[in-house]
Design an enzyme around this catalytic site. Structure first.
Site, mmCIF file in Angstrom:
data_model
loop_
_atom_site.group_PDB
_atom_site.id
_atom_site.type_symbol
_atom_site.label_atom_id
_atom_site.label_comp_id
_atom_site.label_asym_id
_atom_site.label_seq_id
_atom_site.Cartn_x
_atom_site.Cartn_y
_atom_site.Cartn_z
ATOM 1 N N HIS A 1 1.442 4.484 4.860
ATOM 2 C CA HIS A 1 0.829 4.913 3.598
ATOM 3 C C HIS A 1 1.296 6.318 3.216
ATOM 4 O O HIS A 1 1.698 6.567 2.081
ATOM 5 C CB HIS A 1 -0.696 4.891 3.722
ATOM 6 C CG HIS A 1 -1.262 3.512 3.802
ATOM 7 N ND1 HIS A 1 -2.617 3.272 3.845
ATOM 8 C CD2 HIS A 1 -0.671 2.294 3.850
ATOM 9 C CE1 HIS A 1 -2.824 1.966 3.909
ATOM 10 N NE2 HIS A 1 -1.656 1.363 3.921
ATOM 11 N N SER B 1 0.824 -1.209 0.000
ATOM 12 C CA SER B 1 0.000 0.000 0.000
ATOM 13 C C SER B 1 0.857 1.258 0.000
ATOM 14 O O SER B 1 0.533 2.242 -0.666
ATOM 15 C CB SER B 1 -0.935 -0.001 1.212
ATOM 16 O OG SER B 1 -1.858 -1.058 1.138
#
Length: 505
Positions: free
Chosen positions: A198, A143
């Site tokens: 992230h 991610s």
């Protein structure tokens, strides 16, 4: 759809230098290869037994996930392998959808090689940031890399504003804003999402995108290589510097967390877990777990302990919840003998000192230590008391040694029993005819409650009245040699479990 990369408004404007040559955007082969690698790795994991929907951190860790105690202890390669791992098919599907939507367009802007570095550097940065904020959490860093691709696209559009028509750029910026806002809200409401990783990938991707952004001209390749090499070198140096600053746990903590995550385990008690390592077998773990159930240490649900066995020693590591406070299980301590076994009891009337300095709790650990050592089949035996961070706070060492009678018979002694006590018991057993050179083993233990002697019994013989009467006779004869009566006599089976207790008054 995030944005339509094939629409007219989203197509980049090609800048020509001499009216004859033009820049030809490369085919997005790297994006497709990265997607294929993610798919193949996930399918292989599932085929090998990893859960399709909700894999555990322990399952993912075996495939190269990011984990502080391992990554910072010589396995830095996990920072890269984690860029191709996912926690379940939903996680995979979302990332592949985003990567295809954004990656194809971004790769056409940067080129194949630059896009590959963008993906890897963003994933690397995301995993490093994850280590700073969650060093003891298993992380799958795909991610962070996908966020980095989005960041790289935004960085390119900031620097090269005329490449994409205004309408297309606004669509991309709007979809990026919606995407980031959604992930921010979702990450804040879901504790399993490593939102810091992230956004670490996003920021690295944005920085790399800004530094590698160039006009789409036919001659861009002439200076692409030098710039790319410089950016990658600088990013790697910065990453290595960041890794060196990641908070590191102690060697003991590293080993504790490594064993908990990588060693086999059994479930016992109220869904408690006993992890076993070293030369310990599942059968050994089962015996130790049964003692933990009997004495009441496996009382609250989902307690995890570590049982380690090696040549000449064994240990049990017990984490106590709370850093400087106690869990309800250990609010107050006392020990009592129930059916021939020392049982730890507790109450919540008054909070005692920290368990690793509480003399009552330490005495309880010392009293059950010989039972654990006997179940483990190895001495010396050490009970290690840890706090919730896995830091070693105290150790209780259980020493058991033996005195040999003749060539085969033995007395094993532990607790407060001394070699002199064992020698006196040997003479008493020889005098009453119990020791006959047949390889008999008798256990002697002493604590504040008095002496205890344990005799091995063949299966079922504890139900034989004649055998019981004989051992009662022997016990009365030997009681004075060990400081009794009173004397507690245990009849144990081949698994060293107490089958009967014979109190000698």
């Amino acid at each position: 759809m995030l944005f339509d990369s094939s629409s007219e408004a989203s197509q980049p404007r090609i800048q020509e230098t001499d009216g004859t040559a033009s820049y030809v955007p490369p085919l997005p082969v790297v994006t497709l290869i990265v997607i294929a690698i993610n798919l193949i790795v996930f399918m292989v994991m599932v085929v090998c037994g990893v859960s399709l929907v909700t894999p555990t951190g322990k399952e993912i860790l075996q495939w190269g996930a990011n984990y502080g105690p391992l990554t910072t202890s010589g396995q830095e390669w996990r920072l890269f392998t984690a860029c191709f791992l996912h926690f379940g098919i939903i996680h995979l599907a979302m990332n592949i959808f985003i990567l295809y939507q954004v990656g194809v367009f971004t790769e056409r802007l940067f080129g194949n090689v630059q896009f590959l570095f963008l993906y890897l550097l963003a994933g690397l940065a995301g995993n490093i940031v994850g280590l700073f904020f969650h060093p003891l959490t298993v992380g799958a860093g795909a991610s962070g890399a996908v966020f980095g691709v989005y960041g790289g696209l935004l960085g390119f559009l900031v620097i090269q504003r005329g490449v994409v028509p205004r309408e297309g750029a606004l669509k991309i910026a709007t979809s990026a804003g919606i995407f980031l806002l959604f992930n921010l809200i979702y990450g804040l409401t879901n504790p399993k999402i490593d939102i810091e990783a992230h956004f670490g990938g996003l920021l690295m991707g944005f920085a790399v995108g800004c530094l590698l952004a160039q006009p789409l001209t036919p001659t861009r390749h002439l200076y692409n290589r030098v710039r790319t090499l410089s950016v990658v070198t600088g990013a790697m140096l910065l990453s290595f510097l960041a890794i060196s600053r990641v908070p590191k746990t102690s060697a003991f903590q590293n080993e504790w967390y490594r064993q908990i995550m990588t060693s086999p385990s059994i479930v016992s008690g109220n869904q408690d877990q006993l992890v076993y390592s070293g030369t310990a077998t599942k059968e050994d773990a089962g015996k130790v777990a049964q003692i933990l159930v009997d004495v009441g240490l496996f009382r609250s649900p989902r307690i995890t302990m570590l049982f380690n066995k090696g040549p000449g020693s064994a240990s049990l590591s017990i984490p106590l919840k709370g850093d400087e406070t106690l869990s309800p299980t250990f609010d107050n301590f006392s020990s009592a003998l129930v059916n021939g076994k020392t049982v730890v009891t507790h109450s919540v009337q008054k909070r005692p000192p920290l368990p690793w300095v509480d003399p009552i709790f330490l005495a309880s650990m010392k009293s059950i230590g010989p039972q654990l050592a006997s179940a483990a089949g190895e001495t010396p035996f050490t009970i290690r008391l840890l706090n919730s961070k896995g830091e070693l706070k105290s150790e209780v060492k259980i020493e058991t040694t033996e005195v040999t009678a003749g060539t085969r018979d033995r007395v094993s002694y532990s607790g407060q029993a001394t070699a002199a006590d064992a020698a006196a018991l040997v003479k008493a057993l020889q005098a009453c005819g119990f020791f006959k050179g047949l390889g008999s083993l008798v256990f002697l233990a002493k604590d504040r409650s008095g002496p205890e002697v344990s005799f091995y019994m063949s299966d079922g013989s504890w139900n034989d009245p004649r055998a019981i009467a004989y051992l009662q006779h022997v016990s009365r004869k030997i009681a004075p040699s060990v400081g009794g009566p009173p004397l507690k006599v245990h009849l144990i089976d081949s698994g060293r479990q107490t089958r009967m207790e014979l109190p000698i008054e």
